[in-house]
Design a protein around this motif. Sequence first.
Motif, short mmCIF file in Angstrom:
data_model
loop_
_atom_site.label_atom_id
_atom_site.label_comp_id
_atom_site.label_asym_id
_atom_site.label_seq_id
_atom_site.Cartn_x
_atom_site.Cartn_y
_atom_site.Cartn_z
N HIS A 11 -19.54 -57.71 -8.48
CA HIS A 11 -18.65 -57.91 -7.33
C HIS A 11 -18.82 -56.77 -6.34
O HIS A 11 -18.87 -55.60 -6.73
CB HIS A 11 -17.18 -57.94 -7.79
CG HIS A 11 -16.87 -59.03 -8.76
ND1 HIS A 11 -16.31 -60.23 -8.37
CD2 HIS A 11 -17.02 -59.10 -10.11
CE1 HIS A 11 -16.15 -61.00 -9.44
NE2 HIS A 11 -16.57 -60.34 -10.51
N GLY A 12 -18.89 -57.10 -5.05
CA GLY A 12 -18.92 -56.09 -4.02
C GLY A 12 -20.29 -55.47 -3.81
O GLY A 12 -21.28 -55.84 -4.46
N GLN A 13 -20.31 -54.50 -2.89
CA GLN A 13 -21.55 -53.81 -2.56
C GLN A 13 -21.29 -52.31 -2.49
O GLN A 13 -20.16 -51.86 -2.30
CB GLN A 13 -22.09 -54.31 -1.21
CG GLN A 13 -22.48 -55.77 -1.20
CD GLN A 13 -23.01 -56.21 0.15
OE1 GLN A 13 -22.67 -55.63 1.18
NE2 GLN A 13 -23.85 -57.24 0.15
N HIS A 38 -15.35 -51.11 -2.21
CA HIS A 38 -16.13 -49.92 -1.88
C HIS A 38 -17.39 -49.77 -2.73
O HIS A 38 -18.27 -48.99 -2.38
CB HIS A 38 -15.28 -48.67 -2.05
CG HIS A 38 -13.99 -48.71 -1.29
ND1 HIS A 38 -13.90 -48.35 0.04
CD2 HIS A 38 -12.73 -49.09 -1.67
CE1 HIS A 38 -12.65 -48.50 0.45
NE2 HIS A 38 -11.93 -48.93 -0.56
N TYR A 39 -17.47 -50.48 -3.85
CA TYR A 39 -18.56 -50.28 -4.80
C TYR A 39 -19.10 -51.63 -5.28
O TYR A 39 -18.43 -52.66 -5.18
CB TYR A 39 -18.08 -49.46 -6.01
CG TYR A 39 -17.73 -48.05 -5.62
CD1 TYR A 39 -18.70 -47.05 -5.62
CD2 TYR A 39 -16.44 -47.73 -5.21
CE1 TYR A 39 -18.39 -45.76 -5.22
CE2 TYR A 39 -16.12 -46.44 -4.80
CZ TYR A 39 -17.10 -45.46 -4.81
OH TYR A 39 -16.80 -44.18 -4.40
N GLN A 40 -20.33 -51.58 -5.79
CA GLN A 40 -20.89 -52.74 -6.50
C GLN A 40 -20.36 -52.65 -7.93
O GLN A 40 -20.86 -51.89 -8.75
CB GLN A 40 -22.42 -52.68 -6.50
CG GLN A 40 -23.06 -53.85 -7.23
CD GLN A 40 -24.53 -53.63 -7.50
OE1 GLN A 40 -24.95 -52.55 -7.89
NE2 GLN A 40 -25.34 -54.66 -7.29
N VAL A 41 -19.34 -53.42 -8.21
CA VAL A 41 -18.64 -53.31 -9.49
C VAL A 41 -19.23 -54.32 -10.48
O VAL A 41 -19.30 -55.52 -10.19
CB VAL A 41 -17.13 -53.52 -9.33
CG1 VAL A 41 -16.44 -53.42 -10.68
CG2 VAL A 41 -16.55 -52.50 -8.36
#
Length: 268
Positions: A16-18, A45-48
């Motif tokens: 999830h995310g980048q 805020h992060y690639q989770v």
Amino acid sequence: MPTTKANGINLYYEVHGQGEPLLLIMGLSLNSKSWFRTLPALSEHYQVIIFDNRGVGLSDKPNTPYSIELMAEDARAVLDAVGVESAHVYGISMGGMIAQKLAIKYPERIRSLILGCTTSGGANHVQPGADVSMLMLSRGSSIATPEEMAWATAPILYSQSFLENHRELVAEDIQKRIEIPILPYAYMLQLQACLTHDTYNEIDQIQVPTLVIHGDADKLVPYENGVTLAEKIPNAEFLTIQGAGHIYVTEENDFVNNRVLEFLKSKL
């Protein structure tokens, strides 16, 4: 449905995310769904990367011995599957044990480490009360439904005040847990891995930036275990969650998420 092969089994994972990669490792008997209060804030805020440990969720559930070291190898395989050379790693409870072992064995894969409500184990582990231990052991043979057992263990997972005043949030947690309930044999295999975990004489090898988080009302993994980790890991930061029980990610969700983000951003 992404899966990867690791140590002879299939592991389920999601991304999830980048941004910089952040691996989340969940605790005893819980699958990746239990990150639902944490994931939205961190994935902004992060690639989770989240995944189901062996024995839970959509991952395979072999009826063979588990160990924390083996589950750390599983976690490394998930990083490999996503193509991540190194990541920030956040583990809670059993997931924190796995994160410790991952950082000790594969330091080059770890950018920073967050250890929540966990322990270095071994002879120096501060044990919970006898009533807590007996209840956790009995889960493997209970004839109660998953929901009944979840409510039976709630008093040792949450602070009394939170359980009394925010029962609806506990109910939300429980509904997530029982969507894919853990099988009794798999629970016992994970629990046995936790009981044999011991990194006490190794955690001083951890050199990456580390944040230790612990609720001072934790009945399952007493607060003193968090103190030990913070004292033995070089330059570790220690965050005490006042009045919180073991599931501090629910009791103080926004506060903890913000503090985790502050820690991670300071390590960029």
